[in-house]
Motif scaffolding. Structure first.
Motif, short mmCIF file in Angstrom:
data_model
loop_
_atom_site.label_atom_id
_atom_site.label_comp_id
_atom_site.label_asym_id
_atom_site.label_seq_id
_atom_site.Cartn_x
_atom_site.Cartn_y
_atom_site.Cartn_z
N SER A 128 -3.55 107.42 72.73
CA SER A 128 -4.81 108.12 72.49
C SER A 128 -4.79 109.00 71.26
CB SER A 128 -5.22 108.93 73.72
OG SER A 128 -4.14 109.69 74.23
N SER A 129 -3.75 109.83 71.08
CA SER A 129 -3.76 110.70 69.90
C SER A 129 -2.34 111.03 69.46
CB SER A 129 -4.52 112.00 70.19
OG SER A 129 -3.74 112.88 70.97
N ALA A 130 -2.25 111.49 68.23
CA ALA A 130 -0.97 111.95 67.68
C ALA A 130 -1.25 113.23 66.89
CB ALA A 130 -0.35 110.89 66.77
N GLN A 131 -0.32 114.17 66.99
CA GLN A 131 -0.48 115.45 66.31
C GLN A 131 0.88 115.89 65.76
OE1 GLN A 131 -0.95 119.40 68.42
NE2 GLN A 131 -3.04 119.16 67.67
N THR A 255 6.26 113.19 65.91
CA THR A 255 4.83 113.42 66.09
C THR A 255 4.52 113.48 67.58
OG1 THR A 255 4.35 112.19 64.06
CG2 THR A 255 2.53 112.56 65.56
N SER A 256 3.93 114.58 68.01
CA SER A 256 3.54 114.69 69.42
C SER A 256 2.42 113.70 69.70
CB SER A 256 3.08 116.12 69.73
OG SER A 256 4.15 117.03 69.60
N TRP A 257 2.57 112.90 70.74
CA TRP A 257 1.58 111.87 71.02
C TRP A 257 1.29 111.82 72.52
CZ3 TRP A 257 3.30 108.12 74.40
CH2 TRP A 257 4.69 107.95 74.51
N ASN A 258 0.20 111.18 72.87
CA ASN A 258 -0.13 110.96 74.27
C ASN A 258 -0.89 109.65 74.42
OD1 ASN A 258 -2.91 111.73 73.57
ND2 ASN A 258 -2.13 113.83 73.60
#
Length: 330
Positions: A128-131, A255-258
């Motif tokens: 869904s996303s990466a930050q 990279t923090s991801w979910n």
């Protein structure tokens, strides 16, 4: 007296019986969801994973015509919520989120104590996303650029410290990888939360952090801390002036991801519909914009790509954790 059934009638009845499962499965997929769907978020309300989950669930509710309701199940670095997802009824009415912690870091930290099997207990749906994490230092550090900072640390081994929101977080492991790639040495100072970490950096209790992007960003903009780099391979849309660490340290990529998953055994017709809906929602310009305002990137993917991501992340963090000899206290 019971009337006899002729051969033609019997064959017709048998054919109709055999056709029922096929029609039922097709109809089941077409009518799903027929009631609200629970979305387990393995972290508390208000955090970045929760916010991403709420944005996506809001759009899924519109697209699929039923409510997708967030249930926060925090604890043990996300393991409590992800474990609950693994044990849920595999009927499509409980799905959930997983993160870099649960399908990258924690399998290496917890080992046999991990309360779920990261590759066997789930049907992957979509990333869904990466930050990126944001490398920031206290202004008292006598370095104006990243190369100057590395040179300063090498000239003063063990003098400075770096903070994190806990042992084994991506923030902590970013610091460990930084030391491994630069040959520098610092003391790790774990805090109880990201908020406490940011405060510790502002006051100078710690001189360096690799916090999730959104936490230190307002303080960087205010000039109370200095920003050096992001830990992703490319720049964040919200702060294009900040270069990636990989420009100086090739290969640096944390990279923090979910992403979203369902319990193992959820019918294929349901997972395919959910995966397709997630990929469409995550490609919506309004969703992309809302993510970018958080310093995050929308990353829709196939289920196969999400599974491959989990495999590669577990391998990457195993190397970092083993090299640093990181152990949980209990």
């Amino acid at each position: 007296m019971t009337k006899a059934i002729d051969r033609r009638t019997a064959l017709g009845m048998a054919a109709g019986t055999l056709a029922v499962p096929f029609i039922g499965a097709e109809g089941f997929a077409q009518t799903y969801p027929a009631r609200p769907v629970t979305v387990i978020v393995p972290f508390g309300a208000g955090g970045s994973t929760d916010v991403i989950g709420r944005i996506v669930s809001e759009r899924l509710s519109v697209k699929l015509g039923q409510s997708f309701v967030i249930e926060n199940r925090a604890g043990a670095g996300g393991n409590v919520g992800v474990s609950a997802l693994a044990r849920a009824q595999p009927d499509g009415y409980v799905i959930g989120m997983t993160t870099i912690a649960n399908h990258g870091i924690n399998p290496n930290l917890f080992g046999d104590r991990l309360p779920f099997k990261p590759l066997d207990d789930f049907e992957f749906l979509s990333l869904s996303s990466a930050q990126p994490n944001f490398m920031c230092i206290h202004p008292s550090v006598p370095a104006q650029t990243l190369p100057e900072f590395i040179a300063y640390l090498k000239a003063n081994p063990g003098k400075e410290n770096f903070g994190s929101s806990g042992i084994g977080t991506s923030i902590h492991l970013s610091g460990e990888l930084f030391m491994q790639l630069t040959g520098t040495r610092m003391t790790h100072v774990p805090f109880r939360s990201s908020a406490a970490l940011v405060q510790g950096l502002i006051t100078g209790e710690v001189k360096l952090s690799f916090d999730n992007f959104t936490s230190p960003y307002p303080h960087y903009k205010a000039g109370t801390i200095r920003g050096f780099a992001v830990t992703s391979l490319k720049r964040a849309a919200i702060a294009p002036e900040i270069p990636p660490l990989a420009d100086t340290l090739p290969g640096f990529d944390i990279t923090s991801w979910n992403g979203f998953a369902a319990p193992k055994g959820t019918p294929k017709e349901i997972t395919e519909r959910l995966s397709k809906a997630l990929q469409e929602v995550l490609a919506e310009p309004a969703v992309i914009k809302r993510f970018e305002e958080m310093g995050a990137e929308s990353t829709p993917s196939t289920p196969e790509a999400m599974r491959d991501k989990a495999i590669s992340e577990m391998a990457k963090f195993k190397q970092i954790i083993d090299t640093a000899n990181i152990k949980l206290a209990n």
